[in-house]
Scaffold this active site. Structure first.
Site, PDB file in Angstrom:
ATOM      1  N   ASP A 185       0.842  -1.188   0.000  1.00  0.00           N
ATOM      2  CA  ASP A 185       0.000   0.000   0.000  1.00  0.00           C
ATOM      3  C   ASP A 185       0.884   1.247   0.000  1.00  0.00           C
ATOM      4  OD1 ASP A 185      -2.293   1.881   0.956  1.00  0.00           O
ATOM      5  OD2 ASP A 185      -3.272  -0.057   0.770  1.00  0.00           O
ATOM      6  N   ASP A 194       0.806   2.417  18.785  1.00  0.00           N
ATOM      7  CA  ASP A 194       0.189   1.092  18.927  1.00  0.00           C
ATOM      8  C   ASP A 194       1.096  -0.025  18.426  1.00  0.00           C
ATOM      9  OD1 ASP A 194      -1.982   2.381  19.969  1.00  0.00           O
ATOM     10  OD2 ASP A 194      -3.350   1.919  18.326  1.00  0.00           O
ATOM     11  N   HIS A 217      -3.441   5.815   4.201  1.00  0.00           N
ATOM     12  CA  HIS A 217      -4.193   4.649   3.725  1.00  0.00           C
ATOM     13  C   HIS A 217      -3.523   3.336   4.115  1.00  0.00           C
ATOM     14  CE1 HIS A 217      -5.911   1.915   0.581  1.00  0.00           C
ATOM     15  NE2 HIS A 217      -6.977   2.676   0.728  1.00  0.00           N
ATOM     16  N   ASN A 315     -14.274   0.818  -5.713  1.00  0.00           N
ATOM     17  CA  ASN A 315     -15.276   1.719  -5.141  1.00  0.00           C
ATOM     18  C   ASN A 315     -15.964   2.603  -6.183  1.00  0.00           C
ATOM     19  OD1 ASN A 315     -14.237   0.766  -2.646  1.00  0.00           O
ATOM     20  ND2 ASN A 315     -12.682   2.365  -2.664  1.00  0.00           N
ATOM     21  N   ALA A 331      -8.008  -7.114  -8.896  1.00  0.00           N
ATOM     22  CA  ALA A 331      -8.872  -8.049  -8.164  1.00  0.00           C
ATOM     23  C   ALA A 331      -9.801  -8.814  -9.097  1.00  0.00           C
ATOM     24  CB  ALA A 331      -9.692  -7.297  -7.115  1.00  0.00           C
ATOM     25  N   SER A 389     -11.116  -1.072   0.282  1.00  0.00           N
ATOM     26  CA  SER A 389      -9.776  -1.127   0.873  1.00  0.00           C
ATOM     27  C   SER A 389      -9.813  -1.580   2.312  1.00  0.00           C
ATOM     28  CB  SER A 389      -9.119   0.261   0.819  1.00  0.00           C
ATOM     29  OG  SER A 389      -8.588   0.531  -0.435  1.00  0.00           O
TER      30      SER A 389
END
Length: 441
Positions: A185, A194, A217, A315, A331, A389
């Site tokens: 990505d 984190d 993203h 999308n 995809a 995504s």
């Protein structure tokens, strides 16, 4: 800071092709033969292994020569203005088999407002008795749709955000431990608190940019796939929190890449031993457009090597307006698991693309993809965004859980388990495939 974030590159302004060419090579072709044939056509092609050990150096192959050969996948990428040489090599029918144009690919995201559209459409359907699919014609080439079932509704709780409840992830003991998962990505914000105790293996394939994610993203997708809990409240947002995280920066800080950077990242991930590759990126395609044979072949090769590639469906749809668009490249390749997006009410997201093209291009499975919480670049730290995504790394995380549960399973067997264990929904397979992805129990 408000965690809601929307961003989108205007699709109408996006260029489609770079001018370079992808060329599929014979599976048994040696570099010696490839070099000799290329030299006979006045081309200099560098093996990817010569550039693999240096950060951001893959593009130097195009500066120092005429292109690069990705050895594991037997794919060459050749600079523009060499069409005649490529045609002569393909026509000879030895090491060079066929060619395709190199594409630009983009981070796939959707505006937050898209959820309002689907809710409005559902309300109109209830008032006037309209079928949810609207005027879109079913191509009639997909499996029979599942029988109607009551759609589940999921909420955020003090334990976890709604997407994990949708997966039934809190009921499983599998965390992806021992499984290497790659997120290809825009990179990752490596200083995110984190992940301070996590080892992250990373590499940039964008010349002039480090792996650090100035876009957001990639950090969001990585958090969904393998993140843990939100540091300030302990609420869980990651799927396979013990999986090994491998981050390949294949899209720039503007969310743009090309087949060259994607192929470099995929080859790197396979060489690193990653069993799962999550790719929330793509390029729009038209109806009745064939999928890329080159991507399909290399995805099949990756599966033979034990790596499952999972891609976002795209999308481009606006279902609230009666518009459904085809599954995006790559995809839409049969050997890449295509993921659609659902909202917390188990409805197909307004933006989620559908399986319209009969020759490939089907949706295989669905995941949570509307208003999904995950990590983000600093100083914001967290964001809630929407897109196929977001659905894709959920499926990738579940694949890692399955590989922990079935470590000897092949990539194809993990694909079959994902599909077989999906939660059936009252949705067309064109839009949600086998249904909502579920963690192994």
């Amino acid at each position: 800071m408000d965690p809601y974030t929307s961003f989108q590159v205007p699709t109408g302004d996006r260029p489609k092709f770079t001018g370079k060419k992808l060329v599929m090579l014979a599976p048994d072709a040696s570099m010696k033969n490839i070099d000799a044939e290329a030299a006979g056509a006045a081309l200099r092609l560098a093996p990817s292994g010569a550039y693999r050990s240096h950060e951001e150096d893959y593009l130097k192959a195009f500066e120092e020569g005429d292109g690069i050969v990705f050895e594991k996948f037997r794919v060459a990428v050749i600079n523009a203005n060499h069409e005649e040489q490529i045609k002569s090599l393909v026509y000879a029918g030895r090491s060079f088999r066929y060619e395709e144009p190199e594409r630009f690919l983009y981070a796939l995201d959707a505006p937050r407002s898209s959820n309002f559209g689907v809710l409005l459409w559902q309300m109109i359907c209830r008032l006037f008795g309209i079928k949810k699919d609207g005027p879109v014609t079913d191509p009639g080439t997909k499996p029979k749709d599942p029988p109607p079932v009551s759609p589940p509704v999921f909420e955020n709780t003090v334990e976890a955000y709604w997407g994990l409840h949708a997966l039934n992830a809190l009921s499983t003991s599998y965390t992806g431990k021992g499984v290497k998962l790659a997120v290809l990505d825009t990179g990752m914000y490596l200083a995110h608190p984190d992940y301070a105790a996590r080892e992250v293996v990373s590499k940039s394939f964008i010349q002039g940019e480090t792996v650090d994610d100035a876009h957001g993203h990639g950090t969001h997708c990585a958090g969904i796939a393998v993140g843990g809990v939100r540091g300030d409240n302990g609420r869980r947002y990651g799927t396979a929190s013990d999986a090994g995280l491998y981050v390949g920066k294949v899209l720039s800080n503007e969310g743009v890449g090309s087949d060259s950077s994607i192929l470099a990242g995929m080859e790197w991930a396979v060489e690193q031993g990653c069993r799962v590759i999550s790719m929330s990126l793509g390029a729009s395609v038209e109806e009745n457009t064939a999928y890329s044979n080159i991507y399909n072949e290399l995805a099949g090769t990756a599966m033979d090597m034990g790596t499952l590639i999972i891609g976002a469906a795209g999308n481009d749809s606006r279902r609230s307006q009666g518009i459904v668009r085809p599954v995006n490249h790559p995809a839409n390749c049969p050997n890449i698991l295509a993921v659609a997006a659902l909202d917390r009410r188990s409805a197909v997201a307004d933006f989620s693309c559908g399986g319209l093209n009969p020759d490939g291009g089907l949706v295989d499975i669905a995941g949570p993809g509307v208003e999904v919480f995950s990590s983000w670049k600093l100083p914001q730290e967290y964001a809630i965004i929407s897109g196929t995504s977001m659905a894709t790394p959920f499926v990738a995380g579940v694949a890692a859980q399955l590989l922990e549960a079935f470590p000897e399973a092949t990539a194809r067997e993990i694909w079959d388990k994902l599909v077989a264990q999906a939660r059936a929904l009252s949705l067309p397979t064109r839009d949600a495939g086998a249904g909502l992805v579920q963690s192994p129990q």
